[in-house]
Write an enzyme that holds these catalytic residues in place. Structure first.
Site, short mmCIF file in Angstrom:
data_model
loop_
_atom_site.label_atom_id
_atom_site.label_comp_id
_atom_site.label_asym_id
_atom_site.label_seq_id
_atom_site.Cartn_x
_atom_site.Cartn_y
_atom_site.Cartn_z
N GLU A 265 41.69 -34.98 56.19
CA GLU A 265 41.39 -33.66 55.60
C GLU A 265 40.04 -33.80 54.92
O GLU A 265 39.95 -34.27 53.79
CB GLU A 265 42.47 -33.29 54.56
N CYS A 299 37.16 -27.77 49.06
CA CYS A 299 36.80 -27.99 50.47
C CYS A 299 36.67 -26.66 51.18
O CYS A 299 35.92 -26.54 52.15
CB CYS A 299 37.85 -28.86 51.14
#
Ligand code: NAD
Length: 511
Positions: A265, A299
């Site tokens: 991720e 993110c």
């Protein structure tokens, strides 16, 4: 455990009972055997943590392995009951834990609480999942045969987390892994070790009280002493790693080298396309939260705005004043919307990106400098930079972890989508439009190339019910909801012959 409050999370949360905990007055950044957790708003130490090394890593992996051998045989709904109670314990500690997240990584109070809520949500989700993990049955081509698949626990899972979600990223992994029958070895960011210590202690206490010691393990150490050996260890069949693309490339290679499984991720460079028919007020609200929230340190932060040339001026006319008004300051103050950057180095990366954008023909429309906050930490002004009219702004190709929004314009939606997809990352994306044809084009196979594609909301703030993750340099992993649980299990295909003769597939005759 009694309910705790935000009044003094360092005292009320289970931290001092951990032998690694060092109170602030004895925390020493010059001592290489410690990690000192600094409050990014003030630059002052919150506490120190005695660093684990090879021996502690070995002990944690062995503890997790021994626990796994027992835990895999516990019925999944019973594992779900342990996770349900962890969710309950997190509810009791939500206020204090949310405050600790804010103190340790500088998220505003509401976002700190929201992060803990996300872990509570995933615990609830995992509890339900514990009664729903199932496999398919397929028609067998052979008479008197049954063909089906089942999902088995995988093993102890290595979880490596980034600084900016010091509680929830563990939750996404650990809660799902636990109901799948896996134990967990967690290596948190050294910028947020206290949240990790408190979180793991809460989960471990619940599991241990219920007779399941060793399911949740925490190792706090440097990359060389702990994180890298973890990724190379074949006793951890899955490494789930969250962080920068640079980190993911290294982890991916090491894990692939031993043919282990990797769930990556990584970074994002997320964009919002604003069509001529968009509700501009809605677009402004969506952009403000997604580009400025968490001071641009998510993110999923919106880093690029791709606006139709017919509405770019009125849109910026609304967005710039909203940027100017966003209160910057102490994340613990209820009125603050923009907290600090995590470190001075992040401030330097912010300054550098702005200078680079200017040298590439970008125009700073708002912000572009440090904010005057005299708390001691690194505060910057949320910034909008307009690309030159040819849309050439190379600095916008990379993820700068701060509140910078680059603005591009377009005439035709296909060009906007091409521009949107032109970066290396592929995490989150959005279109603002009232036209179903535009939104469907954006969601078509020729549309957004990201793992997350939204309509009329921003790029950040995903719910846990869906699978979370992205493509290309974001690493391809999926966590949280939908069928992400499959990454934490091994698939087993089974064929049962309940007839009296041996029938071979594909009509083969033998003997
Ligand atoms: P980072 O890459 O510096 O560190 C992340 C973690 O990886 C830390 O625990 C670090 O110690 C560890 N690490 C670093 N090098 C390693 C190596 N060679 N082997 C094993 N472990 C190693 O990231 P950060 O600054 O903490 O976090 C910010 C980054 O994380 C941003 O790029 C952001 O986009 C990304 N992020 C992604 C997601 C997501 O779900 N896609 C979520 C949060 C953050």
């Amino acid at each position: 455990m009694p309910q705790t409050t935000a009044a003094n999370p360092l005292e009320s949360l289970p931290l001092a009972s951990d032998p690694r905990f060092i109170p602030a007055d004895r925390a020493d950044p010059a001592d290489a055997s410690q990690a000192v957790s600094l409050n990014p708003a003030t630059g002052q130490p919150l506490a120190g943590v005695r660093l684990d090394g090879a021996a502690e890593l070995e002990a944690a992996i062995e503890r997790a392995r021994a626990a796994f051998l027992r835990w895999r045989l516990v019925p999944a709904p019973e594992r779900g009951e342990v996770v349900r109670r962890i969710g309950h314990a997190l509810r009791q500690h939500k206020d204090a834990l949310g405050a600790l997240v804010s103190m340790e990584v500088g998220k505003i109070r509401s976002e700190g609480l929201g992060e803990v809520q996300e872990t509570i949500d995933i615990a609830d989700y995992a509890t339900g999942l514990s009664r729903m993990i199932g496999g398919r049955t397929m028609p067998s081509e052979r008479a008197d045969h049954r063909l089906f698949e089942q999902w088995q626990p995988l093993g102890p899972i290595g979880v490596i987390t980034a600084f900016n979600f010091p509680n929830a990223v563990w939750g996404w992994n650990a809660m799902i892994a636990a109901v799948c029958g896996d134990s967990v070895v967690w290596k948190p960011s050294l910028m947020a070790p206290l949240t990790a210590m408190a979180t793991n202690a809460i989960a471990d206490a619940v599991a241990s009280e219920m007779g399941h010691e060793g399911v949740f393990n925490l190792v706090i150490g440097t990359d060389d002493a702990v994180a890298k050996p973890m990724t190379a260890d074949p006793r951890l069949p899955l490494i789930s790693a969250t962080g920068s693309t640079e980190m993911g490339r290294k982890v991916g290679q090491v894990v692939a080298g031993r043919l282990g499984k990797c769930l990556l991720e990584l970074g994002g460079n997320n964009a919002v396309i604003v069509e001529p028919d968009a509700d501009l007020d809605l677009a402004v609200s969506a952009l403000l939260f997604a580009a400025v929230g968490t001071a641009g340190q998510r993110c999923t932060t919106t880093r690029r705005l791709i606006a139709h040339e017919s509405i770019v001026e009125p849109l910026l006319g609304k967005l710039i004043p909203a940027y100017e008004k966003a209160p910057i300051g102490d994340p613990m103050d209820e009125d603050t919307l923009v907290g600090p950057l995590i470190t001075e180095q992040s401030g330097e990366a912010f300054d550098g990106a702005i200078e680079e954008a200017r040298s590439q023909g970008g125009t700073v429309l708002v912000g572009g400098e440090r904010a005057d906050v005299s708390l001691g930490g690194c505060f910057v002004k949320p910034t909008i930079i307009r690309a030159p009219s040819n849309n050439q702004l190379p600095v916008a190709q990379r993820e700068t972890f701060g509140p910078i929004l680059y603005v591009f314009t377009y005439e035709d939606l296909d060009d906007a989508i091409e521009l949107h997809n032109s970066t290396a990352h592929g995490l989150s994306s959005a279109i603002m439009t009232s036209d179903v044809r535009s939104s469907e084009r954006f969601l078509s196979p020729a549309g957004s190339d990201c793992g997350i594609a939204n309509v009329n909301i921003g790029t950040s703030g995903a719910e846990i019910g869906g699978a979370f993750g992205g493509e290309k340099d974001t690493g391809g992993g999926r966590e949280a909801g939908s069928d992400s649980w499959k990454a934490y299990m091994r698939r087993q295909t089974c064929t049962i012959n309940y007839g009296a003769s041996l029938r071979l597939a594909q009509g083969v005759r033998f003997g």
